[in-house]
Design an enzyme around this catalytic site. Structure first.
Site, PDB file in Angstrom:
ATOM      1  N   SER A  72      45.754  36.019  47.755  1.00  0.00           N
ATOM      2  CA  SER A  72      47.099  36.601  47.751  1.00  0.00           C
ATOM      3  C   SER A  72      47.074  38.071  47.341  1.00  0.00           C
ATOM      4  CB  SER A  72      48.054  35.793  46.858  1.00  0.00           C
ATOM      5  OG  SER A  72      47.764  35.988  45.500  1.00  0.00           O
ATOM      6  N   ASN A  73      46.180  38.450  46.453  1.00  0.00           N
ATOM      7  CA  ASN A  73      46.085  39.877  46.105  1.00  0.00           C
ATOM      8  C   ASN A  73      45.572  40.696  47.281  1.00  0.00           C
ATOM      9  OD1 ASN A  73      46.776  40.687  43.190  1.00  0.00           O
ATOM     10  ND2 ASN A  73      45.720  38.720  42.935  1.00  0.00           N
ATOM     11  N   ARG A 129      21.392  35.413  41.821  1.00  0.00           N
ATOM     12  CA  ARG A 129      22.459  36.420  41.753  1.00  0.00           C
ATOM     13  C   ARG A 129      21.998  37.766  42.309  1.00  0.00           C
ATOM     14  NH1 ARG A 129      26.768  35.911  39.057  1.00  0.00           N
ATOM     15  NH2 ARG A 129      25.854  34.412  37.614  1.00  0.00           N
ATOM     16  N   MET A 143      35.074  35.136  42.357  1.00  0.00           N
ATOM     17  CA  MET A 143      34.678  34.281  41.239  1.00  0.00           C
ATOM     18  C   MET A 143      33.173  34.347  40.987  1.00  0.00           C
ATOM     19  SD  MET A 143      37.580  33.283  40.364  1.00  0.00           S
ATOM     20  CE  MET A 143      37.296  31.965  39.189  1.00  0.00           C
ATOM     21  N   ASN A 196      38.853  45.502  39.337  1.00  0.00           N
ATOM     22  CA  ASN A 196      39.139  44.072  39.234  1.00  0.00           C
ATOM     23  C   ASN A 196      40.553  43.910  38.721  1.00  0.00           C
ATOM     24  OD1 ASN A 196      38.562  41.226  39.198  1.00  0.00           O
ATOM     25  ND2 ASN A 196      38.390  41.358  36.965  1.00  0.00           N
ATOM     26  N   HIS A 208      42.863  41.134  36.476  1.00  0.00           N
ATOM     27  CA  HIS A 208      42.736  39.973  35.585  1.00  0.00           C
ATOM     28  C   HIS A 208      44.141  39.572  35.131  1.00  0.00           C
ATOM     29  CE1 HIS A 208      40.792  37.240  32.845  1.00  0.00           C
ATOM     30  NE2 HIS A 208      41.617  37.644  31.895  1.00  0.00           N
ATOM     31  N   GLU A 258      29.492  46.366  33.124  1.00  0.00           N
ATOM     32  CA  GLU A 258      28.555  45.234  33.115  1.00  0.00           C
ATOM     33  C   GLU A 258      29.015  44.081  32.227  1.00  0.00           C
ATOM     34  OE1 GLU A 258      27.068  48.519  30.398  1.00  0.00           O
ATOM     35  OE2 GLU A 258      28.033  48.324  32.339  1.00  0.00           O
TER      36      GLU A 258
HETATM   37  C1  GRF Z   1      44.346  36.229  40.373  1.00  0.00           C
HETATM   38  O1  GRF Z   1      45.101  35.592  39.392  1.00  0.00           O
HETATM   39  C2  GRF Z   1      43.533  37.338  39.778  1.00  0.00           C
HETATM   40  O2  GRF Z   1      44.147  37.931  38.675  1.00  0.00           O
HETATM   41  C3  GRF Z   1      42.275  36.633  39.340  1.00  0.00           C
HETATM   42  O3  GRF Z   1      42.040  35.686  40.347  1.00  0.00           O
HETATM   43  C4  GRF Z   1      43.277  35.334  40.964  1.00  0.00           C
HETATM   44  C5  GRF Z   1      43.097  35.550  42.434  1.00  0.00           C
HETATM   45  O4  GRF Z   1      44.211  35.126  43.162  1.00  0.00           O
HETATM   46  N1  GRF Z   1      41.183  37.559  39.166  1.00  0.00           N
HETATM   47  P1  GRF Z   1      44.339  35.458  44.704  1.00  0.00           P
HETATM   48  O5  GRF Z   1      43.099  34.857  45.385  1.00  0.00           O
HETATM   49  O6  GRF Z   1      44.378  36.937  44.855  1.00  0.00           O
HETATM   50  O7  GRF Z   1      45.593  34.789  45.160  1.00  0.00           O
END
Ligand code: GRF
Length: 227
Positions: A22-23, A75, A100, A117, A119, A152
């Site tokens: 969604s972001n 990794r 993730m 990022n 959060h 890091e």
């Molecule tokens: C969001 O809550 C973001 O803050 C976190 O992971 C989630 C990702 O959501 N890092 P989406 O995949 O962007 O909907």
């Protein structure tokens, strides 16, 4: 330390995601018709998860995509593939949007101050997983989200922008998370714009804006933004 010099070329975003995206969609909308139009383009959407809805949407939208499944891979090797793809797509800014994966030090070093990022908490409170539930269970009265540069350490780099939401007595962890997400969708495009503008300097841990640029579409809701 200052940001990149202003120039008229569209800045190229490399979006990394693992899930629903969604972001990413909020950023894509800002790029096509919002506050990033004429400023940025999405150069590539990269995922480590073949099942991610965000990756499917990116494909449907006809954006360049790359899939590097991370399961069972070391990794460093996985990150090297991702970094090579981002470099091949001449990415100016790496945007983690629900990615993730912890990034290796080598990856972070390959894009100095060029990885953002988001959060879902007001850092430094509640780093790590399920931040919204952590905040709700702790009983905070104000929650929110943070866009920060990636270093890091986990959820640790210089903070670009935060947006807050009140925690209501009627909330549960889910309703709180939904309202935080709505703020994320405003915060991320705005933070990207501020970074791409180059109109900032970093003093210690502080992101300081040095241009006269003000927040366009966000100006009406600035009371929720923490400076
Ligand atoms: C969001 O809550 C973001 O803050 C976190 O992971 C989630 C990702 O959501 N890092 P989406 O995949 O962007 O909907």
């Amino acid at each position: 330390m200052t940001g990149p010099a202003l120039d008229s070329r569209l800045k190229r975003l490399g979006i990394l995601l693992s899930g629903r995206g969604s972001n990413f969609l909020a950023i894509a909308e800002a790029v096509s018709s919002g506050i990033l139009a004429g400023i940025a383009e999405i150069a590539v959407v990269v995922s480590n998860n073949p099942e991610s809805a965000g990756l499917s949407r990116a494909r449907e939208m006809g954006l360049p995509t790359a899939l590097f499944p991370s399961k069972g891979r070391k990794r460093a090797e996985h990150d090297a593939d991702v970094a090579a793809s981002l470099l091949a797509h001449r990415v100016d800014l790496v945007v983690l949007a629900g990615y993730m994966r912890l990034l290796s030090a080598e990856f972070v070093a390959a894009f100095p101050e060029r990885i953002l990022n988001i959060h879902p908490s007001l850092l430094p409170a509640f780093p790590g997983l399920e931040a919204q539930t952590q905040a709700f269970d702790y009983g905070v009265k104000t929650a929110g989200c943070t866009v920060h540069f990636v270093d890091e350490h986990l959820d640790h780099g210089v903070i670009v922008l935060q947006r807050s939401v009140p925690v209501l007595e009627t909330d549960d962890a889910h309703s709180l998370a939904v309202r935080i997400l709505a703020e994320e969708h405003k915060a991320y495009p705005e933070a990207i714009r501020r970074v791409l503008s180059g109109g900032y300097r970093i003093a210690g841990r502080r992101f300081l804006r040095i241009s006269a640029e003000v927040g366009g579409e966000l100006s009406s809701s600035r009371s929720q933004e923490i400076f």
